[in-house]
Scaffold this motif. Structure first.
Motif, short mmCIF file in Angstrom:
data_model
loop_
_atom_site.label_atom_id
_atom_site.label_comp_id
_atom_site.label_asym_id
_atom_site.label_seq_id
_atom_site.Cartn_x
_atom_site.Cartn_y
_atom_site.Cartn_z
N ASN A 15 -7.76 -11.27 7.81
CA ASN A 15 -9.13 -11.49 8.27
C ASN A 15 -10.06 -10.33 7.92
OD1 ASN A 15 -8.44 -13.95 9.39
ND2 ASN A 15 -7.84 -13.01 11.33
N CYS A 16 -9.63 -9.09 8.27
CA CYS A 16 -10.53 -7.95 8.09
C CYS A 16 -10.14 -7.04 6.94
CB CYS A 16 -10.64 -7.15 9.38
SG CYS A 16 -9.11 -6.27 9.78
N LYS A 17 -8.99 -7.30 6.34
CA LYS A 17 -8.47 -6.53 5.22
C LYS A 17 -8.05 -5.10 5.58
CE LYS A 17 -9.28 -10.00 2.54
NZ LYS A 17 -8.37 -11.08 2.74
N HIS A 18 -7.93 -4.82 6.88
CA HIS A 18 -7.42 -3.52 7.33
C HIS A 18 -5.95 -3.41 6.92
CE1 HIS A 18 -6.68 0.00 9.84
NE2 HIS A 18 -5.61 -0.62 10.34
N THR A 19 -5.56 -2.22 6.44
CA THR A 19 -4.17 -2.02 6.03
C THR A 19 -3.51 -0.97 6.91
OG1 THR A 19 -4.77 -0.37 4.40
CG2 THR A 19 -4.63 -2.64 3.63
N TRP A 20 -2.22 -1.14 7.10
CA TRP A 20 -1.43 -0.17 7.85
C TRP A 20 0.01 -0.27 7.39
CZ3 TRP A 20 -2.91 -4.86 9.73
CH2 TRP A 20 -1.92 -5.69 10.24
N ILE A 21 0.76 0.75 7.77
CA ILE A 21 2.18 0.77 7.46
C ILE A 21 2.92 0.56 8.77
CG2 ILE A 21 4.10 2.15 6.55
CD1 ILE A 21 1.98 3.67 4.88
N LYS A 22 3.74 -0.48 8.81
CA LYS A 22 4.47 -0.82 10.02
C LYS A 22 5.36 0.35 10.45
CE LYS A 22 7.51 -4.34 11.90
NZ LYS A 22 8.33 -5.51 11.63
N ASN A 23 5.36 0.69 11.74
CA ASN A 23 6.16 1.75 12.37
C ASN A 23 5.73 3.17 11.97
OD1 ASN A 23 7.78 -0.09 13.77
ND2 ASN A 23 9.11 -0.33 11.99
N TYR A 24 4.66 3.29 11.19
CA TYR A 24 4.19 4.62 10.78
C TYR A 24 3.02 4.99 11.67
CZ TYR A 24 2.31 8.42 7.96
OH TYR A 24 1.87 9.64 7.51
N ASP A 25 3.12 6.16 12.30
CA ASP A 25 2.08 6.62 13.22
C ASP A 25 1.47 7.90 12.67
OD1 ASP A 25 0.50 7.50 15.29
OD2 ASP A 25 2.05 7.36 16.82
N PRO A 26 0.31 7.81 12.02
CA PRO A 26 -0.29 9.00 11.42
C PRO A 26 -0.63 10.09 12.43
CG PRO A 26 -1.75 7.10 11.17
CD PRO A 26 -0.48 6.61 11.80
N THR A 27 -0.96 9.70 13.66
CA THR A 27 -1.25 10.69 14.70
C THR A 27 0.01 11.47 15.05
OG1 THR A 27 -2.98 9.26 15.58
CG2 THR A 27 -2.18 11.02 17.02
N ALA A 28 1.13 10.78 15.19
CA ALA A 28 2.41 11.44 15.50
C ALA A 28 2.81 12.35 14.34
CB ALA A 28 3.50 10.40 15.76
N VAL A 29 2.58 11.91 13.13
CA VAL A 29 2.91 12.73 11.95
C VAL A 29 2.07 14.00 11.96
CG1 VAL A 29 2.76 12.84 9.43
CG2 VAL A 29 3.75 10.83 10.54
N LYS A 30 0.78 13.87 12.22
CA LYS A 30 -0.11 15.04 12.26
C LYS A 30 0.32 15.99 13.37
CE LYS A 30 -3.65 17.46 11.12
NZ LYS A 30 -3.45 18.42 10.05
#
Length: 130
Positions: A63-78
């Motif tokens: 619908n909105c074309k937003h992309t993400w990686i399943k199970n990947y948390d960029p905040t936790a990585v940072k």
């Protein structure tokens, strides 16, 4: 006969008590350094785990074309990267402290060795004068 000159010792820096204190501090610092190394290893493993999700394909919302990686948390990585940076500084500080402690231990050992050598030479000289 040339004997090493001993530094003055009015504050009892070169003493068994000072040596014992440094040895205790060395063991405590070694334990702290070991804890930091373990934390670094654990957080690095977790970071690698998170980063392994990046290898997978991205998911895109139709619908909105937003992309993400399943199970990947960029905040936790940072957060992990920030924690690893702080732990790296802590490890450097403990490593520097350990080097200073080891230098102090070696200085006291050298003093003890030279003190014994000088005392033995004095005793030998006294015996030879008799």
């Amino acid at each position: 006969n040339i004997l090493p000159t001993l530094p003055t010792n009015p504050d009892k820096h070169y003493s068994k008590a000072s040596m014992d204190a440094l040895l205790l501090k060395q063991e405590t610092t070694r334990l702290e350094l070991s804890k930091v190394d373990k934390q670094i290893q654990d957080k690095t493993n977790l970071l690698n785990h998170y980063n392994s999700f990046k290898v997978g394909s991205e998911t895109t919302c139709p619908n909105c074309k937003h992309t993400w990686i399943k199970n990947y948390d960029p905040t936790a990585v940072k957060n992990l990267e920030t924690q690893l940076e702080a732990l790296g500084i802590e490890k450097t500080n403990f490593t520097n402290e350990m080097q200073a402690i080891e230098k102090g231990i070696e200085e006291i050992r050298e003093y003890f060795k030279n003190y014994k050598r000088n005392k033995l030479a004095e005793e030998t000289e006294k015996l030879l004068r008799r």
